[in-house]
Design a protein around this motif. Structure first.
Motif, mmCIF file in Angstrom:
data_model
loop_
_atom_site.group_PDB
_atom_site.id
_atom_site.type_symbol
_atom_site.label_atom_id
_atom_site.label_comp_id
_atom_site.label_asym_id
_atom_site.label_seq_id
_atom_site.Cartn_x
_atom_site.Cartn_y
_atom_site.Cartn_z
ATOM 1 N N UNK A 188 0.705 -1.152 0.037
ATOM 2 C CA UNK A 188 -0.052 -0.079 -0.026
ATOM 3 C C UNK A 188 0.846 1.170 -0.049
ATOM 4 N N UNK A 189 2.012 1.187 0.380
ATOM 5 C CA UNK A 189 2.680 2.381 0.485
ATOM 6 C C UNK A 189 4.127 2.404 -0.688
ATOM 7 N N UNK A 190 4.344 1.287 -1.268
ATOM 8 C CA UNK A 190 5.483 1.459 -2.143
ATOM 9 C C UNK A 190 5.154 0.275 -3.302
ATOM 10 N N UNK A 191 5.775 0.621 -4.538
ATOM 11 C CA UNK A 191 5.828 -0.436 -5.492
ATOM 12 C C UNK A 191 7.156 -0.206 -6.251
ATOM 13 N N UNK A 192 7.697 -1.308 -6.612
ATOM 14 C CA UNK A 192 9.047 -1.288 -7.197
ATOM 15 C C UNK A 192 9.090 -2.558 -8.292
ATOM 16 N N UNK A 193 9.530 -2.146 -9.563
ATOM 17 C CA UNK A 193 9.884 -2.997 -10.563
ATOM 18 C C UNK A 193 11.382 -3.537 -10.809
ATOM 19 N N UNK A 194 11.486 -4.744 -10.604
ATOM 20 C CA UNK A 194 12.770 -5.140 -10.671
ATOM 21 C C UNK A 194 12.844 -5.956 -11.966
ATOM 22 N N UNK A 195 14.285 -5.637 -12.748
ATOM 23 C CA UNK A 195 14.511 -6.445 -14.111
ATOM 24 C C UNK A 195 15.905 -6.962 -13.947
ATOM 25 N N UNK A 196 16.234 -7.997 -14.664
ATOM 26 C CA UNK A 196 17.606 -8.609 -14.504
ATOM 27 C C UNK A 196 17.641 -8.337 -16.243
ATOM 28 N N UNK A 197 18.910 -7.967 -16.134
ATOM 29 C CA UNK A 197 19.671 -7.305 -17.538
ATOM 30 C C UNK A 197 20.814 -8.368 -17.972
ATOM 31 N N UNK A 198 20.469 -9.023 -18.919
ATOM 32 C CA UNK A 198 21.631 -9.909 -19.392
ATOM 33 C C UNK A 198 22.546 -9.529 -20.352
ATOM 34 N N UNK A 199 22.410 -8.143 -20.826
ATOM 35 C CA UNK A 199 23.258 -7.569 -21.814
ATOM 36 C C UNK A 199 24.775 -7.680 -21.603
ATOM 37 N N UNK A 200 25.550 -7.497 -22.669
ATOM 38 C CA UNK A 200 27.042 -7.581 -22.366
ATOM 39 C C UNK A 200 27.426 -6.134 -22.456
ATOM 40 N N UNK A 201 26.867 -4.938 -22.616
ATOM 41 C CA UNK A 201 27.167 -3.606 -22.565
ATOM 42 C C UNK A 201 27.103 -2.732 -21.559
ATOM 43 N N UNK A 202 27.214 -1.553 -21.342
ATOM 44 C CA UNK A 202 27.548 -0.884 -20.254
ATOM 45 C C UNK A 202 26.314 -1.031 -18.917
ATOM 46 N N UNK A 203 25.185 -1.685 -19.300
ATOM 47 C CA UNK A 203 24.517 -1.726 -18.337
ATOM 48 C C UNK A 203 24.065 -3.378 -18.157
#
Length: 326
Positions: free
Chosen positions: A103-118
């Motif tokens: 009720x007080x907070x929402x987060x979106x988590x993403x796993x990033x498998x790229x080989x670049x800067x991110x």
């Protein structure tokens, strides 16, 4: 295809799942799910390969992450299928996505498998796409624990308490399952490359049930492995349902009566009977959704409020919604 004496099902042209009747200990006569052909209302917003989907049932939102050149990486829809907005901040190659909402907070988590800067990271975002937290070293694959490093992290599951489970190993050097505390410290770590008990070969998806069991889709080993969420102790595994193809995704239905499992290479979503408390037992398929060739269902999510299943299909470049009929 039958598995463990299960019932075979046919997805008709109307999008309704119908049973082919003969004896089975897990026989189900009624239709279970129906394709919602009107979701989303504007499918043309899917402009890349749709790798993953996450539901925020508290706010009736659906997040879709896609890959491709010059495409927005995250699309946000209402549960009814209306396109709301998109964002593309510091995401290179999204693989898994998870929405955790209170009720007080929402987060979106993403796993990033790229080989670049991110790449090689697990990132926490606000619902509007503002970057909040980065786990791992951006652009650098590794196996370190202090600081944390990842190599192609596949998926994340976050409990309401804030404790985190990550499967790290979509084909990289790592094949492991983490549990992290709310301040991102390691609580326990399981797994290494191999076929033995507690070992993994492409741990691809993770979910946690209400009785403290952690379910991992051990895709390359064609099995699901189960662990105790408090201690990390191995509790059992299922392999007989995955002779044709390993599981690429695992989620629980609202009442935790079933597990929803995607099998990418045979274009199938299966409904498995969840075992009782205190026993893992054998794997039983009670229902299947057979998709068209080359649809390639990758990762799924379940709306725990409505029971609807969302399937991210990288071959078809779309997300489809299936609604329960009872």
């Amino acid at each position: 295809m039958l598995c463990d004496g299960a019932v075979n099902y046919l997805l008709t042209h109307t999008g309704v799942l119908r049973a082919i009747a003969f004896y089975s200990p897990w026989r189900i006569e009624q239709q279970l799910y129906k394709l919602d052909v009107g979701w989303p209302k504007r499918p043309e917003y899917f402009t890349g390969q749709t790798f993953c989907v996450a539901v925020d049932p508290l706010h009736d939102l659906v997040y879709v992450a896609q890959r491709g050149a010059n495409v927005p990486k995250v699309l946000v829809f209402s549960d009814e299928g209306n396109f709301l907005h998109a964002w593309n901040s510091t995401v290179e190659m999204p693989h898994g996505i998870f929405a955790v909402s209170t009720p007080t907070d929402t987060s979106i988590w993403i796993t990033d498998v790229g080989s670049g800067e991110y790449g090689h990271t697990v990132k926490q975002y606000s619902p509007s796409g503002k970057l909040i937290q980065i786990l791992g070293t951006q652009g650098k694959a590794g196996s370190g624990l202090n600081p944390l490093q990842f190599d192609q992290p596949a998926e994340i599951f976050v409990e309401q308490t804030g404790e985190i489970y990550i499967v790290d190993g979509d084909g990289g050097m790592n094949n492991r399952l983490f549990k992290l505390s709310t301040d991102f410290q390691e609580i326990w770590l399981r797994g290494e490359n191999g076929t033995g008990v507690g070992q993994f070969k492409i741990p691809h998806s993770v979910t946690v049930d209400s009785v403290g069991r952690v379910w991992v889709a051990d895709r390359g080993n064609k099995r699901i492995q189960v662990f105790d969420k408090v201690t990390g102790e191995w509790l059992g595994s299922w392999s007989s349902c995955f002779v044709e193809d390993g599981p690429s995704s695992v989620r629980l239905t609202t009442n935790e009566e079933y597990l929803i499992v995607a099998q990418l290479n045979i274009n199938r979503v299966s409904v498995l009977a969840a075992p009782p408390i205190g026993s893992i037992g054998d794997c039983h398929v009670v229902n299947t959704i057979q998709l068209a060739d080359e649809v390639k269902p990758h990762l799924v999510d379940v709306n725990v409020k409505t029971g609807a299943i969302y399937v991210a299909e990288i071959g078809a470049q779309q997300v489809q919604k299936y609604v329960p009929l009872n």
